[in-house]
Every structure is written in C-alpha cells, then in structure tokens.
Design an enzyme around this catalytic site. Structure first.
Site, short mmCIF file in Angstrom:
data_model
loop_
_atom_site.label_atom_id
_atom_site.label_comp_id
_atom_site.label_asym_id
_atom_site.label_seq_id
_atom_site.Cartn_x
_atom_site.Cartn_y
_atom_site.Cartn_z
CG ASN A 8 -1.26 -7.51 -4.06
OD1 ASN A 8 -1.04 -8.39 -4.79
ND2 ASN A 8 -0.05 -7.12 -3.39
CB SER A 48 -0.92 -0.49 5.47
OG SER A 48 0.29 -0.02 4.93
N GLY A 49 -0.99 -3.08 3.18
CA GLY A 49 -1.34 -3.29 1.88
C GLY A 49 -0.63 -2.52 0.80
CD GLU A 50 1.82 -4.65 -1.13
OE1 GLU A 50 1.11 -5.35 -1.48
OE2 GLU A 50 2.83 -4.85 -0.47
CB SER A 80 7.39 2.08 5.56
OG SER A 80 6.03 2.92 5.79
CG HIS A 104 1.67 -10.23 -4.08
ND1 HIS A 104 1.94 -8.91 -5.02
CD2 HIS A 104 2.25 -9.71 -2.97
CE1 HIS A 104 2.85 -8.12 -4.21
NE2 HIS A 104 3.01 -8.74 -3.07
CE LYS A 147 14.94 4.23 5.11
NZ LYS A 147 14.10 5.20 4.86
#
Length: 324
Positions: free
Chosen positions: A110, A105-107, A173, A38, A194
């Site tokens: 960050n 694939s990130g956020e 996801s 991060h 899941k």
C-alpha cells in the site's frame, strides 16, 4: 470476557457495499467493527480498495451504536501523521465518540504508491513511534512544531477536536512493536494469538489495556465452495507478517502463494457452517488473553448470508465461549 467484532474488508467490497455491511453487522449484534485501510487488494481476485476514511465517514452516519476502528492505518508514508490526526479527530466527532485509531508500520503493498521507497523494518518502527507521538500531541490540542528524524510538522493544530480523543491502538508482531504499543498506545492489535505478545505489551505499560485480535473465517452452507473461495481470495494470509509487509503488489502475492493448496487454507481458516469449528478458531485468542476478536468473512458478495447466520448461530455460540 471477549467482544466479537465485524471486519469491513476494503479489499473485497466497494464503498457502498461496505457501509451496507457494517449496518448489517450492527443489526446482527456484533460488539464492534474494524476496517482495513488499503490502496491495493492482496490478490486481484479480491478486486477492491476504496478509500477507507470516506467509507468510515459514511458508516458513522449510517450506524448508531457499533464502534468503528481502523485495523490498521499506516501513519508514516502514504499518510503524514498530522493528516492522520486530523482524520481521526473528525471521525471521532462524526461517530459521536465511537471511533478508535488503529495504527501500524504498514505494508509495501500500500505504501509504495507515493514513491518514497520502502524502509527496513527497524526504520519503519522508528517512524511509527515518532508518528504516534505527533498524533498524541495534536490530540492534546497542542500547536505542534516538530522536526524529528523522519517527520517535520510546522505549526499544526487541530481546530475540530473531540472532548475525548480517539483511543490509539498499535499493531504488534515482536518485541520492539510491543514496546511502542505498551508505552504509547491505549490498546494492542495483533493477528496472532500469542500470549508472549500480550506479556511484552504489558511489561512496557500495557497492563489492563484492551487487546484486539482478528480471525479470517469463510461461512458457506457448501463447505467445498467456502474452501474454494478462501483459497482464491485469502491464501495470502498464511504468509506471515515478515513476508506480507514486504511484497509490493498483487502479482507478488500471487507468485508467493502459487503452491498453496485449498486444503492448506482450510487447515488455517474455518470453512463451511460448522459453528464449533468457528468457535475453535477464536478460542486461542481468548486463551491467550485477548479482550476483543474481529472476524473477517471471506467474500465481499457473501456478507449478507454470513451476517444472518452469525446473528442466529455464531454470535450466541461465541458468547458462550467468552463466558467460560
């Protein structure tokens, strides 16, 4: 059978502390470790965000047995995939073959810092797929010339390449990310237990490959203190990936979680020192078909008592669970 891992949470501890903590996790008997990557913490109350790759290099030298892994690195915006490949190859050499490269694939939290904007989710997945292909080619020892939809690579080659490249994990996801992971990755990563994610991963080529999950926990002999700490530092966790990947900063996460109550957090994160409660938090991953589960102890200053308790009580109980 499921292996139990330890999480170096870079959002809640400084670099020296993180290294000391993974040394303690190795001593306590955890099967593997992962680290977040991060630039920002999720909330100001967490208070940290050191450079994960420097921490990993130090951890590789301070430990001897425990595997290391990014959980996860985004190889598309803040880092160019050619640089990620170089970092990962170096980590594999430093660790003596104990490193795995977890990618996602990130956020926005960050990746926004480099001023390149934040693409839509479909574009981010296109970028991730192209990045993994570049990293794979560099791991194979190729001189890479690449001019793609999202990345350019000019005559790149890894000069220090381990005999066995780091296995690559891809975070999933949904359907598209499972397709990418099944096709290109050596293992699957998810924070949701899941079974349909595993099914999709296996349909696209992931059959027989490891599946790595993650569970936040908050150990404390005072349950009320554990709930308060989990609420203060980890209430963002319940926001879900679609929300968490889009918010740009700690103020946004604070605003989005302002109405989350301590009791809400306690319903989703095991708090206190009831071993059975912690085991039940891991059980859905085992039943879904995950082969590895990394635990996150909430609270950077609460790792030492947690590691002691985990060695004496939690890990033996979880090993009984994985034997079922």
């Amino acid at each position: 059978m499921v292996d139990i891992g330890y999480t170096m949470m870079t959002e809640q501890a400084g670099p020296r502390e993180l290294v000391d903590q993974v040394v303690g996790a190795e001593r306590a008997g955890f099967d593997f470790s992962v680290t977040s990557d991060h630039y920002f913490p999720w909330l100001d109350s967490q208070g940290h965000a050191p450079y994960a790759w420097s921490v990993l290099g130090a951890a590789a030298q301070a430990t001897t047995r425990i595997p290391l892994m990014t959980y996860v690195t985004c190889p598309t915006t803040r880092y160019h995939p050619a640089i990620v490949a170089q970092k990962a190859a170096t980590m594999q050499l430093l660790s003596g073959g104990r490193f795995r490269l977890g990618l996602g694939s990130g956020e926005n939290l960050n990746e926004h810092v480099v001023g390149q904007g934040w693409p839509t989710a479909p574009v981010r997945l296109e970028m991730l797929e192209e990045a993994v292909e570049i990293i794979r080619a560099l791991f194979a020892g190729e001189v890479v010339h690449h001019h793609g939809n999202h990345f350019d690579v000019e005559k790149a080659k890894l000069w220090d390449l381990p005999d066995t490249p780091p296995p690559i994990g891809v975070a999933v996801s949904g359907k598209r990310s499972c397709e990418i992971a099944g096709h290109l990755a050596d293992l699957m990563i998810s924070t949701e237990p899941k079974s349909e994610l595993i099914d999709a991963f296996e349909r696209h080529g992931g059959a027989g490959k490891p599946r790595v999950g993650q569970v936040p926990v908050c150990f404390d002999t005072d349950r009320d203190a554990a709930i308060a700490r989990a609420h203060e530092q980890f209430r963002w966790f319940g926001g879900g990936w679609k929300v968490n990947s889009e918010l740009p900063g700690t103020d946004s996460f604070a605003g989005a979680t302002q109405f989350v109550r301590p009791e809400d957090v306690a319903e989703s994160i095991p708090c206190g020192d009831d071993v059975d409660m912690f085991v039940e938090a891991v059980r859905p991953y085992v039943e879904a078909g995950f082969t590895e589960v990394a635990l996150v102890q909430v609270g950077g200053d609460q790792q030492e008592p947690y590691l002691d308790w985990a060695e004496r009580k939690l890990l033996p109980a979880l090993r009984e669970l994985r034997a079922d």
